[in-house]
Write an enzyme that holds these catalytic residues in place. Structure first.
Site, PDB file in Angstrom:
ATOM      1  N   GLU A 189       0.817  -1.219   0.000  1.00 45.82           N
ATOM      2  CA  GLU A 189       0.000   0.000   0.000  1.00 45.82           C
ATOM      3  C   GLU A 189       0.854   1.274   0.000  1.00 45.82           C
ATOM      4  O   GLU A 189       1.226   1.777   1.064  1.00 45.82           O
ATOM      5  CB  GLU A 189      -0.943  -0.002   1.224  1.00 45.82           C
ATOM      6  N   LYS A 205      -2.248  -1.961  -3.338  1.00 41.82           N
ATOM      7  CA  LYS A 205      -3.337  -1.155  -2.760  1.00 41.82           C
ATOM      8  C   LYS A 205      -2.969   0.323  -2.891  1.00 41.82           C
ATOM      9  O   LYS A 205      -2.418   0.924  -1.980  1.00 41.82           O
ATOM     10  CB  LYS A 205      -3.555  -1.542  -1.288  1.00 41.82           C
TER      11      LYS A 205
HETATM   12  C1  5MM Z   1      -8.001   1.324   8.654  1.00 47.23           C
HETATM   13  O1  5MM Z   1      -6.972   2.307   8.550  1.00 47.23           O
HETATM   14  C2  5MM Z   1      -5.672   1.789   8.259  1.00 47.23           C
HETATM   15  C3  5MM Z   1      -4.575   2.398   9.055  1.00 47.23           C
HETATM   16  O2  5MM Z   1      -4.932   2.677  10.331  1.00 47.23           O
HETATM   17  P1  5MM Z   1      -3.823   3.366  11.282  1.00 47.23           P
HETATM   18  O3  5MM Z   1      -3.453   4.667  10.626  1.00 47.23           O
HETATM   19  O4  5MM Z   1      -4.551   3.528  12.556  1.00 47.23           O
HETATM   20  O5  5MM Z   1      -2.692   2.408  11.377  1.00 47.23           O
HETATM   21  C4  5MM Z   1      -5.285   2.154   6.846  1.00 47.23           C
HETATM   22  O6  5MM Z   1      -4.056   1.564   6.504  1.00 47.23           O
HETATM   23  C5  5MM Z   1      -6.291   1.688   5.887  1.00 47.23           C
HETATM   24  O7  5MM Z   1      -6.250   0.293   5.807  1.00 47.23           O
HETATM   25  C6  5MM Z   1      -6.009   2.253   4.510  1.00 47.23           C
HETATM   26  O8  5MM Z   1      -5.502   3.575   4.569  1.00 47.23           O
HETATM   27  C7  5MM Z   1      -7.266   2.307   3.713  1.00 47.23           C
HETATM   28  O9  5MM Z   1      -8.237   2.981   4.464  1.00 47.23           O
HETATM   29  P2  5MM Z   1      -9.095   4.113   3.765  1.00 47.23           P
HETATM   30  O10 5MM Z   1      -9.911   4.666   4.901  1.00 47.23           O
HETATM   31  O11 5MM Z   1      -8.124   5.086   3.189  1.00 47.23           O
HETATM   32  O12 5MM Z   1      -9.914   3.395   2.713  1.00 47.23           O
END
Ligand code: 5MM
Length: 332
Positions: free
Chosen positions: A175, A217
């Site tokens: 990601e 991702k």
């Molecule tokens: C669920 O949020 C993930 C990270 O959390 P932390 O910042 O608390 O570690 C984050 O990696 C998430 O999986 C991705 O950014 C995708 O989430 P979004 O909200 O951008 O779809």
């Protein structure tokens, strides 16, 4: 077909995407508090169980990403999360980075950490039942960022993590997120995303990572959240696919993050992406765009447990329907 290739194909199967429920304890606690829920290990557990047991979830969700705390917790009936989720027909994944920390030498930029002791942690997660993992590196657009130093350092971290996952038999979700924060244009985002992804490709190749056994991702290519020129779904889709075309056909799949887009906009953009012919499936790995409505509907009230699940089901169904447009186009 190797185990990683098989699992990566299952994670990106037609009509299915990934649910990102891997907020760290700090992020999850603050989101629960904002929703009026006391942030304890048990309220975090109850909330993740609510998400995972949403009726019909496996129709549109192939995998759920958890954090370390959840992977070691149990459902109310005593079954460990990985086992219970597996029995629902869903892969259990684990976020293995330890967060984006200030990067020495590069003021204002971050490096994602978590490589120390990673092989031993991966072995433990595999034993617990995880079949895939996730590592997120973040890049922000400003006049001077992302710097080349931050780009290469984070790309190298993603590649070292991905290689370690494949050695442990776990599929790495890779990601690299270019953040939406800022006033940058769609074109700015396209240029930065292309540079970041090129560095990631180069580092993955240098470490011999098998692209057929990873899921990328990325962010969608989209303007910053304070840019006055708001792009429509066709513009986002075209710009996003133009950047992605640099990835070889053997890449298992692309599962987009939502990045803070309102849920409906993320879904509309995902639907527009399906209009483009690509050698890899284009699906979702949304966090906020799926879970925010569920948390808002439940907000810790036992009597609204089903409302939380209905809100999640509604958004999963909408995103899965967006993916099915691709199957319809291909069979037309
Ligand atoms: C669920 O949020 C993930 C990270 O959390 P932390 O910042 O608390 O570690 C984050 O990696 C998430 O999986 C991705 O950014 C995708 O989430 P979004 O909200 O951008 O779809």
């Amino acid at each position: 077909m190797s185990t990683c290739t098989q699992i990566a194909a299952e994670l990106t199967a037609p009509g299915k995407g990934i649910l990102a429920a891997d907020e760290s304890i700090a992020t999850m606690s603050s989101r629960l508090e904002n929703a009026g829920v006391s942030p304890t290990a048990d309220s975090r557990r109850i909330y993740r169980e609510l998400l995972a047991t949403t009726p019909g979830l496996s129709d549109g969700v192939s995998g759920i990403i958890f954090c370390d705390e959840t992977l070691g917790q149990v459902f109310t009936d005593g079954r460990p999360f990985p086992q219970a989720v597996r029995e629902l027909g869903i892969h259990a994944g684990i976020k293995v980075d330890t967060g984006a920390k200030s990067c020495p030498g590069l003021p204002g930029e971050t490096i994602t950490e978590g490589l120390d002791g990673l092989p031993a942690r991966l072995a433990r997660y595999a034993e617990l039942g995880a079949t895939f993992a996730k590592w997120r590196a973040v890049f922000s657009i400003s006049g001077r960022t992302p710097s080349w130093g931050a780009t290469v350092s984070n790309a190298n971290g993603l590649a070292r993590y991905a290689a370690a996952c494949q050695e442990a038999g776990l599929v790495p979700i890779v990601e690299p997120e270019v953040l939406m924060t800022g006033a940058h244009t769609l074109a700015d985002c396209a240029a930065t995303t292309a540079t970041v992804q090129a560095a990631v490709r180069q580092q993955l190749a240098a470490l011999g990572v098998d692209l057929a056994g990873i899921v990328l991702k990325p962010n969608m290519v989209i303007e910053g959240d304070s840019c006055p020129d708001v792009s429509d779904p066709e513009q986002v889709a075209e710009a996003t696919v133009a950047v992605l075309r640099a990835w070889p056909a053997q890449l298992a799949g692309v599962a987009f993050l939502s990045g803070g887009q309102p849920p409906e906009r993320a879904t509309a953009n995902l639907a527009a992406l399906q209009q483009h012919q690509t050698p890899w499936p284009l699906t979702f790995s949304f966090g906020r765009a799926l879970v925010s409505p569920a948390l808002a509907a439940w907000h810790g009230d036992d009597l609204r447990y089903r409302d939380g699940q209905s809100a999640l089901a509604k958004h999963v169904t909408a995103n899965s329907a967006a993916l099915r447009r691709r199957a319809d186009l291909q069979s037309a």
